[in-house]
Design a protein around this motif. Structure first.
Motif, mmCIF file in Angstrom:
data_model
loop_
_atom_site.group_PDB
_atom_site.id
_atom_site.type_symbol
_atom_site.label_atom_id
_atom_site.label_comp_id
_atom_site.label_asym_id
_atom_site.label_seq_id
_atom_site.Cartn_x
_atom_site.Cartn_y
_atom_site.Cartn_z
ATOM 1 N N VAL A 51 0.857 -0.988 0.191
ATOM 2 C CA VAL A 51 -0.027 -0.125 -0.231
ATOM 3 C C VAL A 51 0.910 1.112 0.125
ATOM 4 O O VAL A 51 1.954 1.364 0.736
ATOM 5 C CB VAL A 51 -0.789 0.061 1.092
ATOM 6 N N LYS A 56 -1.676 7.973 6.845
ATOM 7 C CA LYS A 56 -2.505 7.117 7.812
ATOM 8 C C LYS A 56 -3.181 8.283 8.441
ATOM 9 O O LYS A 56 -2.594 8.785 9.424
ATOM 10 C CB LYS A 56 -1.429 6.324 8.695
ATOM 11 N N TYR A 77 -2.280 -2.647 11.006
ATOM 12 C CA TYR A 77 -3.749 -2.482 10.842
ATOM 13 C C TYR A 77 -4.047 -1.069 11.677
ATOM 14 O O TYR A 77 -3.597 -0.959 12.763
ATOM 15 C CB TYR A 77 -4.496 -3.546 11.121
ATOM 16 N N CYS A 116 1.367 -7.372 5.867
ATOM 17 C CA CYS A 116 0.123 -6.365 5.617
ATOM 18 C C CYS A 116 0.107 -4.753 6.210
ATOM 19 O O CYS A 116 0.947 -4.657 7.042
ATOM 20 C CB CYS A 116 -1.047 -6.709 6.612
ATOM 21 N N ASP A 117 0.009 -4.071 5.204
ATOM 22 C CA ASP A 117 0.040 -2.543 5.387
ATOM 23 C C ASP A 117 -1.284 -1.888 5.072
ATOM 24 O O ASP A 117 -1.908 -2.634 4.304
ATOM 25 C CB ASP A 117 1.061 -2.045 4.753
ATOM 26 N N TYR A 118 -1.417 -0.682 5.263
ATOM 27 C CA TYR A 118 -2.809 -0.222 5.084
ATOM 28 C C TYR A 118 -2.776 1.404 4.917
ATOM 29 O O TYR A 118 -1.618 1.956 5.425
ATOM 30 C CB TYR A 118 -3.797 -0.184 6.424
ATOM 31 N N SER A 119 -3.825 2.062 4.272
ATOM 32 C CA SER A 119 -4.083 3.363 4.607
ATOM 33 C C SER A 119 -5.441 3.714 5.233
ATOM 34 O O SER A 119 -6.202 2.909 5.330
ATOM 35 C CB SER A 119 -3.908 4.139 3.110
ATOM 36 N N ALA A 130 -10.772 2.729 5.295
ATOM 37 C CA ALA A 130 -9.323 2.151 5.359
ATOM 38 C C ALA A 130 -9.298 1.142 4.293
ATOM 39 O O ALA A 130 -10.337 0.274 4.083
ATOM 40 C CB ALA A 130 -9.174 1.424 6.778
ATOM 41 N N THR A 131 -8.135 0.870 3.871
ATOM 42 C CA THR A 131 -7.686 -0.101 2.775
ATOM 43 C C THR A 131 -6.637 -0.909 3.448
ATOM 44 O O THR A 131 -5.664 -0.438 3.690
ATOM 45 C CB THR A 131 -7.510 0.263 1.545
ATOM 46 N N LEU A 132 -6.616 -2.096 3.314
ATOM 47 C CA LEU A 132 -5.264 -3.335 3.690
ATOM 48 C C LEU A 132 -5.086 -3.935 2.384
ATOM 49 O O LEU A 132 -5.857 -4.116 1.861
ATOM 50 C CB LEU A 132 -5.890 -4.271 4.794
ATOM 51 N N ASN A 150 -11.260 -3.652 2.161
ATOM 52 C CA ASN A 150 -11.634 -2.306 2.042
ATOM 53 C C ASN A 150 -12.793 -2.069 3.061
ATOM 54 O O ASN A 150 -13.371 -2.941 3.492
ATOM 55 C CB ASN A 150 -12.181 -1.870 0.761
ATOM 56 N N TYR A 211 -12.954 2.208 -1.142
ATOM 57 C CA TYR A 211 -12.886 2.869 -0.045
ATOM 58 C C TYR A 211 -12.752 4.219 -0.199
ATOM 59 O O TYR A 211 -12.961 4.817 -1.379
ATOM 60 C CB TYR A 211 -11.547 2.507 0.782
#
Ligand code: ZN
Length: 488
Positions: A51, A56, A77, A116-119, A130-132, A150, A211
């Protein structure tokens, strides 16, 4: 996951494909920011997709990091401090990790890798999103799996939103056409049969395929779902100025808080915390025994502070090998570490296993983390602890920094028991040891006061890695590994 994309054969197809690969590597589309690398094998390239650091903006980050002979796992997360939202996201995370571990347990000869990363976005004052992106692979796999999650939540109605909650059903086919046009205009796009049907079916079976970012509605597709694997997990941004035409009339959307305002609110919250204590002035006596306590995977808003406070009581300092992707969430903690006289160093951007990355990916990951840490500490990290301590020749040659590992592994993340941790850190410790712990675990944080007391009682000074290297007159060299600075 359904693979709808059909492969065709033929000469023109092969030519189009090679043009496509070339363009894909060069273009700035989607998740590939790292344009200075052009690996020969496109799959190698896709493997490193994460991502983007789009931000964040909302919530804080939690991380689950585990490592061992057969497992390297780093899962980040968002936590929004809203019970409904956090439960839904956490349940997904638990389930995905559970599935990964079950799969790993099935074959004892395989090694598992999970990342795993996210915004996360504060969309307006009632919606968070959020989206992972999770990357899962096993040594028995040819290519990693990519899993997308999402989320859009209406925090006022206490509800997770599906696409039908925002898009007017009467305008759904026009909306699908808009998405289709954006996909077919992607650089490198080569025709996919009946793409509008493919997209429309995808929306029906994936109601959470979108998202809301600061810029618009983002459709995020699973890898292979509508486009070939080269595209990774494609994202289609529909700016609010366009998407608004398709919104349901009862979709209340607005009162958008600008990012600056959100930041201000967050700062106000942070300012409510009690001021931290002033550091104790330390003098390192080079002739006396010393050890370097190191804390990885943070910073953490509670645990890191507990550690600093404990160290202060014994005039000690430590080195924090932190993740760049946590910096924006916990910049204030980074400032406190520096003010304390402890050291902030680099432990990668998001704890990905560098031995699974290309040289270019390693370099850009490291640089991204350097910049994030520097932003809050004012200090450019001088040593690197590679995630999981995983090193190969590519890592050594491309990391471009001295690699500091450890001589004492406390296994704190595994035991999660303060008594056991204290035992590890205070038994058979030698002058010059580098001790590995993790400041994301409360059990670790709560053991530090006792550790600091015992080590100090036993005549050890608690120093930083660079203080110890300096005391032992060791010149740290780029690409070299250091496990300890034991006296010869
Ligand atoms: Zn780590």
């Amino acid at each position: 996951m359904k693979k709808i994309f059909k492969k065709k054969s033929g000469y023109s197809r092969a030519f189009a494909l090679s043009v496509f690969i070339f363009v894909t590597v060069l273009c700035v589309y989607g998740i590939y920011k790292n344009s200075n690398v052009k690996p020969a094998n496109i799959d190698e390239y896709i493997k490193g997709t994460e991502v983007k650091n789009k931000g964040k903006e909302a919530g804080r980050m939690d991380s689950i990091i585990e490592y061992g002979d057969r497992i390297t796992m780093a899962v980040h997360y968002p936590v929004f401090e809203n019970p409904m939202v956090d439960m839904i996201i956490h349940d997904d995370i638990r389930q995905l990790i559970g599935e990964f571990k079950i799969e790993l347990a099935k074959d004892s000869s395989t090694k598992g890798f999970l990342h795993c990363d996210y915004s996360a976005y504060l969309v307006d004052d009632t919606h968070v999103s959020a989206t992972l992106l999770m990357e899962k692979s096993f040594s028995s796999y040819a290519h990693p799996d990519m899993i997308v999650r999402n989320y859009v939540f209406d925090t006022e109605a206490n509800k997770r939103m599906v696409m039908a909650d925002i898009i007017d059903p009467q305008k759904m086919s026009d909306f699908t056409n808009l998405v289709m046009n954006k996909i077919t205009n992607l650089e490198g796009y080569t025709s996919v049969e009946n793409i509008n049907i493919v997209i429309s079916e995808y929306f029906k079976s994936n109601p959470y395929s979108f998202y809301l970012s600061g810029d618009g509605v983002v459709i995020k597709f699973e890898k292979y779902s509508i486009l070939p694997g080269y595209f990774g997990s494609p994202e289609i941004l529909i700016p609010y100025s366009e998407a608004g035409n398709f919104f349901k009339s009862d979709f209340k959307f607005g009162n958008v808080i600008s990012q600056a305002e959100a930041q201000q609110q967050e700062n106000q919250l942070k300012n409510q915390q009690p001021p931290e204590e002033v550091p104790v002035k330390r003098v390192v006596d080079e002739s006396k025994p010393m050890v370097a306590l190191t804390f990885d995977d943070g910073p953490h808003p509670q645990n890191t502070r507990i550690i600093l406070k404990a160290l202060s009581q014994y005039k000690g300092a430590a080195t924090f090998y932190m993740l760049g992707n946590r910096a924006d969430s916990y910049g204030d903690v980074i400032e406190e570490i520096v003010a304390h006289g402890s050291e902030v160093e680099n432990h990668s951007w998001s704890h990905t296993n560098y031995t699974k990355r290309t040289a270019g990916e390693i370099k850009s990951d490291k640089d991204k983390s350097q910049n994030a840490i520097k932003k809050y500490s004012g200090h450019t990290p001088i040593t690197m602890r590679v995630p999981y301590g995983a090193i190969n020749d590519t890592v050594k040659s491309s990391v471009g920094m001295p690699i500091v590992l450890w001589s004492v592994d406390t296994n704190d993340w595994k035991d999660k028991d303060s008594k056991t941790i204290i035992e590890w850190v205070t038994t058979n410790i030698k002058d010059g040891d580098i001790i590995l712990m993790h400041d994301i675990w409360p059990e670790t944080a709560n053991s530090v006061l006792e550790i600091a007391k015992k080590l100090t009682d036993n005549g050890f000074q608690l120093v930083t890695v660079s203080e110890m290297a300096k005391a032992r007159k060791i010149e740290l060299k780029s690409g070299n590994k250091y496990f300890s600075f034991n006296k010869k």
